[in-house]
Design a protein around this motif. Structure first.
Motif, PDB file in Angstrom:
ATOM      1  N   ARG A   1       0.816  -1.208   0.000  1.00 32.11           N
ATOM      2  CA  ARG A   1       0.000   0.000   0.000  1.00 32.11           C
ATOM      3  C   ARG A   1       0.853   1.263   0.000  1.00 32.11           C
ATOM      4  O   ARG A   1       0.600   2.210  -0.753  1.00 32.11           O
ATOM      5  N   GLU A   2       1.886   1.301   0.848  1.00 35.42           N
ATOM      6  CA  GLU A   2       2.712   2.499   0.997  1.00 35.42           C
ATOM      7  C   GLU A   2       3.451   2.832  -0.291  1.00 35.42           C
ATOM      8  O   GLU A   2       3.522   3.999  -0.698  1.00 35.42           O
ATOM      9  N   ASP A   3       4.015   1.821  -0.959  1.00 39.30           N
ATOM     10  CA  ASP A   3       4.751   2.066  -2.204  1.00 39.30           C
ATOM     11  C   ASP A   3       3.805   2.382  -3.361  1.00 39.30           C
ATOM     12  O   ASP A   3       4.151   3.160  -4.258  1.00 39.30           O
ATOM     13  N   SER A   4       2.629   1.785  -3.350  1.00 44.07           N
ATOM     14  CA  SER A   4       1.640   2.096  -4.388  1.00 44.07           C
ATOM     15  C   SER A   4       1.230   3.565  -4.323  1.00 44.07           C
ATOM     16  O   SER A   4       0.990   4.202  -5.359  1.00 44.07           O
ATOM     17  N   ILE A   5       1.141   4.101  -3.118  1.00 44.41           N
ATOM     18  CA  ILE A   5       0.808   5.514  -2.943  1.00 44.41           C
ATOM     19  C   ILE A   5       1.909   6.397  -3.541  1.00 44.41           C
ATOM     20  O   ILE A   5       1.634   7.416  -4.179  1.00 44.41           O
ATOM     21  N   VAL A   6       3.160   5.997  -3.360  1.00 46.35           N
ATOM     22  CA  VAL A   6       4.282   6.758  -3.929  1.00 46.35           C
ATOM     23  C   VAL A   6       4.173   6.779  -5.457  1.00 46.35           C
ATOM     24  O   VAL A   6       4.323   7.830  -6.092  1.00 46.35           O
ATOM     25  N   LEU A   7       3.910   5.616  -6.050  1.00 46.47           N
ATOM     26  CA  LEU A   7       3.778   5.539  -7.505  1.00 46.47           C
ATOM     27  C   LEU A   7       2.614   6.399  -7.986  1.00 46.47           C
ATOM     28  O   LEU A   7       2.724   7.089  -9.014  1.00 46.47           O
ATOM     29  N   LEU A   8       1.517   6.386  -7.250  1.00 43.65           N
ATOM     30  CA  LEU A   8       0.338   7.156  -7.637  1.00 43.65           C
ATOM     31  C   LEU A   8       0.623   8.652  -7.643  1.00 43.65           C
ATOM     32  O   LEU A   8       0.334   9.349  -8.624  1.00 43.65           O
ATOM     33  N   PHE A   9       1.221   9.154  -6.557  1.00 43.62           N
ATOM     34  CA  PHE A   9       1.398  10.600  -6.436  1.00 43.62           C
ATOM     35  C   PHE A   9       2.648  11.117  -7.167  1.00 43.62           C
ATOM     36  O   PHE A   9       2.600  12.172  -7.791  1.00 43.62           O
ATOM     37  N   CYS A  10       3.753  10.402  -7.103  1.00 38.32           N
ATOM     38  CA  CYS A  10       4.956  10.848  -7.808  1.00 38.32           C
ATOM     39  C   CYS A  10       4.833  10.631  -9.311  1.00 38.32           C
ATOM     40  O   CYS A  10       5.363  11.421 -10.097  1.00 38.32           O
ATOM     41  N   GLY A  11       4.129   9.575  -9.708  1.00 36.14           N
ATOM     42  CA  GLY A  11       4.004   9.280 -11.124  1.00 36.14           C
ATOM     43  C   GLY A  11       2.990  10.132 -11.855  1.00 36.14           C
ATOM     44  O   GLY A  11       3.056  10.265 -13.084  1.00 36.14           O
ATOM     45  N   SER A  12       2.047  10.726 -11.140  1.00 32.35           N
ATOM     46  CA  SER A  12       0.980  11.489 -11.793  1.00 32.35           C
ATOM     47  C   SER A  12       1.236  12.986 -11.822  1.00 32.35           C
ATOM     48  O   SER A  12       0.452  13.733 -12.413  1.00 32.35           O
ATOM     49  N   LYS A  13       2.312  13.447 -11.208  1.00 29.28           N
ATOM     50  CA  LYS A  13       2.583  14.881 -11.114  1.00 29.28           C
ATOM     51  C   LYS A  13       3.470  15.372 -12.251  1.00 29.28           C
ATOM     52  O   LYS A  13       4.268  14.637 -12.809  1.00 29.28           O
ATOM     53  N   LYS A  14       3.347  16.670 -12.537  1.00 26.99           N
ATOM     54  CA  LYS A  14       4.238  17.353 -13.473  1.00 26.99           C
ATOM     55  C   LYS A  14       4.672  18.672 -12.844  1.00 26.99           C
ATOM     56  O   LYS A  14       3.860  19.398 -12.287  1.00 26.99           O
ATOM     57  N   SER A  15       5.970  18.955 -12.945  1.00 26.07           N
ATOM     58  CA  SER A  15       6.560  20.076 -12.220  1.00 26.07           C
ATOM     59  C   SER A  15       6.415  21.395 -12.967  1.00 26.07           C
ATOM     60  O   SER A  15       6.950  21.569 -14.070  1.00 26.07           O
ATOM     61  N   LEU A  16       5.715  22.330 -12.356  1.00 25.55           N
ATOM     62  CA  LEU A  16       5.616  23.691 -12.892  1.00 25.55           C
ATOM     63  C   LEU A  16       6.949  24.416 -12.739  1.00 25.55           C
ATOM     64  O   LEU A  16       7.378  25.152 -13.634  1.00 25.55           O
ATOM     65  N   ALA A  17       7.620  24.179 -11.612  1.00 23.69           N
ATOM     66  CA  ALA A  17       8.874  24.878 -11.323  1.00 23.69           C
ATOM     67  C   ALA A  17       9.965  24.539 -12.331  1.00 23.69           C
ATOM     68  O   ALA A  17      10.794  25.388 -12.677  1.00 23.69           O
ATOM     69  N   THR A  18       9.997  23.311 -12.816  1.00 25.44           N
ATOM     70  CA  THR A  18      10.981  22.910 -13.812  1.00 25.44           C
ATOM     71  C   THR A  18      10.485  23.174 -15.221  1.00 25.44           C
ATOM     72  O   THR A  18      11.261  23.569 -16.103  1.00 25.44           O
ATOM     73  N   GLY A  19       9.191  22.989 -15.447  1.00 23.31           N
ATOM     74  CA  GLY A  19       8.646  23.101 -16.791  1.00 23.31           C
ATOM     75  C   GLY A  19       8.675  24.495 -17.372  1.00 23.31           C
ATOM     76  O   GLY A  19       9.010  24.687 -18.556  1.00 23.31           O
ATOM     77  N   VAL A  20       8.339  25.500 -16.555  1.00 26.50           N
ATOM     78  CA  VAL A  20       8.281  26.873 -17.070  1.00 26.50           C
ATOM     79  C   VAL A  20       9.654  27.363 -17.539  1.00 26.50           C
ATOM     80  O   VAL A  20       9.777  27.890 -18.651  1.00 26.50           O
ATOM     81  N   PRO A  21      10.722  27.201 -16.743  1.00 26.97           N
ATOM     82  CA  PRO A  21      12.044  27.630 -17.245  1.00 26.97           C
ATOM     83  C   PRO A  21      12.493  26.880 -18.488  1.00 26.97           C
ATOM     84  O   PRO A  21      13.063  27.485 -19.405  1.00 26.97           O
ATOM     85  N   ILE A  22      12.270  25.574 -18.533  1.00 27.67           N
ATOM     86  CA  ILE A  22      12.694  24.799 -19.705  1.00 27.67           C
ATOM     87  C   ILE A  22      11.925  25.251 -20.946  1.00 27.67           C
ATOM     88  O   ILE A  22      12.500  25.375 -22.035  1.00 27.67           O
ATOM     89  N   ALA A  23      10.632  25.516 -20.792  1.00 31.85           N
ATOM     90  CA  ALA A  23       9.848  25.998 -21.932  1.00 31.85           C
ATOM     91  C   ALA A  23      10.402  27.316 -22.456  1.00 31.85           C
ATOM     92  O   ALA A  23      10.470  27.544 -23.673  1.00 31.85           O
ATOM     93  N   GLY A  24      10.816  28.190 -21.537  1.00 32.19           N
ATOM     94  CA  GLY A  24      11.377  29.475 -21.952  1.00 32.19           C
ATOM     95  C   GLY A  24      12.662  29.337 -22.741  1.00 32.19           C
ATOM     96  O   GLY A  24      13.012  30.224 -23.532  1.00 32.19           O
ATOM     97  N   LEU A  25      13.377  28.238 -22.529  1.00 32.62           N
ATOM     98  CA  LEU A  25      14.636  28.021 -23.240  1.00 32.62           C
ATOM     99  C   LEU A  25      14.455  27.284 -24.558  1.00 32.62           C
ATOM    100  O   LEU A  25      15.301  27.393 -25.446  1.00 32.62           O
TER     101      LEU A  25
END
Length: 340
Positions: free
Chosen positions: A260-284
């Motif tokens: 259960r504990e590891d499945s939760i990690v896969l669910l939340f870490c695998g479904s996210k996308k980083s705004l903090a990393t994405g916006v600068p990379i898009a600008g470049l």
């Protein structure tokens, strides 16, 4: 549901919306545009320098232990998500920079803070979430531009990887990150003591990048080309994309036999996308006039993932609390204790 409402009115979410409105009515133009571009570059450098200083070496070393889980998260983030992105943009529903932005967001790494926070709320494996999210974010600096080169650098695409883009990524993202991490023995305690200040710099840099990008897009006629119907359609597509990845990561956790504990990690870490990393990379990687439209799907997806994951994490927590309240009978069955 209360947490979902809190996520909607979270100060940073409101600040993002306010920044978009400010850029829509008062965009940086003329002589102000290069000034904001220089400030944006400085903000990006500082942002990734602090990210490097925050990442502990214990998290890096710890990532090698639960390798099946971490590989599953990375495969979800950088393989399954892009495949979904290609499937969605192949449908004749979104076009131009908006479609490119939807595909671009699927190539990004996972978030760090929110992935860990939601894992903690859901009573998941927090230590593994720290490792998975940190690895994903670190690799994203290199893997995301490479995926853009493979997936989006083709005739008619909006982004391309040039020598200048590679140099910019190395100088503005990778080098500050590595320098910050190298100085962690001296800066680590300062970063730990001044988390609020670091958070202000972190979020302030993102807002500056968003304002500069949206200003260029507005000056280039973004709102003349994008109708209200297109925005509603984009919102629906982002919701469908998130629903698909949440269902797939939940099914993958069961298929791979994670607890259960590891499945939760896969669910939340695998479904996210980083705004903090994405916006600068898009600008470049994208032309300045297109960056605002390209990051619009990412900004919408970012808000949706916060709301949805807040609800899911709360339900996981409630189930865990209910499970902990059960007691075992002599015959092995679990029952709820009688309250007197």
């Amino acid at each position: 549901m209360l947490r979902a409402l809190i996520a909607v009115f979270e100060p940073f979410v409101l600040a993002l919306v306010g920044t978009m409105l400010l850029a829509s009515f008062l965009p940086a133009r003329g002589m102000a545009a290069p000034v904001f571009e220089s400030l944006t570059t400085a903000g990006i450098v500082l942002l990734f320098f602090l990210h490097g200083a925050k990442l502990s070496r214990e998290a890096i070393l710890g990532g090698a232990r639960n390798w099946r889980l971490h590989l599953a998260v990375l495969a979800t983030t950088f393989v399954l998500f892009p495949l979904l992105g290609l499937a969605f943009v192949s449908l004749p529903i979104l076009e131009g920079p908006i479609a490119a932005g939807l595909l671009f967001l699927t190539l990004l790494p996972s978030t760090v803070q929110s992935s860990i926070a939601f894992t903690a709320i859901a009573r998941g494996n927090v230590a593994a979430a720290v490792c998975s999210a940190s690895f994903s974010n670190l690799l994203g600096i290199i893997v995301t531009p490479a995926l853009v080169a493979i997936v989006m650098s083709r005739p008619g695409a909006s982004a391309s990887i040039s020598i200048d883009s590679v140099q910019a990524i190395a100088l503005e993202l990778l080098l500050p990150f590595l320098l910050g991490h190298a100085l962690r023995p001296w800066l680590g305690s300062f970063v730990s003591r001044h988390k609020k200040l670091v958070s202000i710099v972190d979020r302030g840099s993102i807002l500056l990048v968003v304002y500069t990008a949206f200003s260029a897009a507005v000056v280039g006629g973004l709102w003349q080309r994008l109708s209200g119907e297109s925005l509603i359609l984009l919102l629906a597509v982002c919701c469908a994309l998130l629903a698909a990845i949440l269902l797939l990561t939940r099914a993958a956790g069961r298929l791979l036999g994670f607890n259960r504990e590891d499945s939760i990690v896969l669910l939340f870490c695998g479904s996210k996308k980083s705004l903090a990393t994405g916006v600068p990379i898009a600008g470049l990687l994208f032309p300045p006039a297109q960056v605002g439209a390209v990051i619009l799907p990412l900004m919408i997806f970012h808000q949706i993932q916060l709301i949805a994951c807040a609800v899911i994490a709360r339900r996981y927590a409630e189930k865990a609390e209910n499970g902990e309240s059960l007691v075992s009978r002599p015959d092995g069955t679990m029952v709820r204790p009688v309250r007197r």
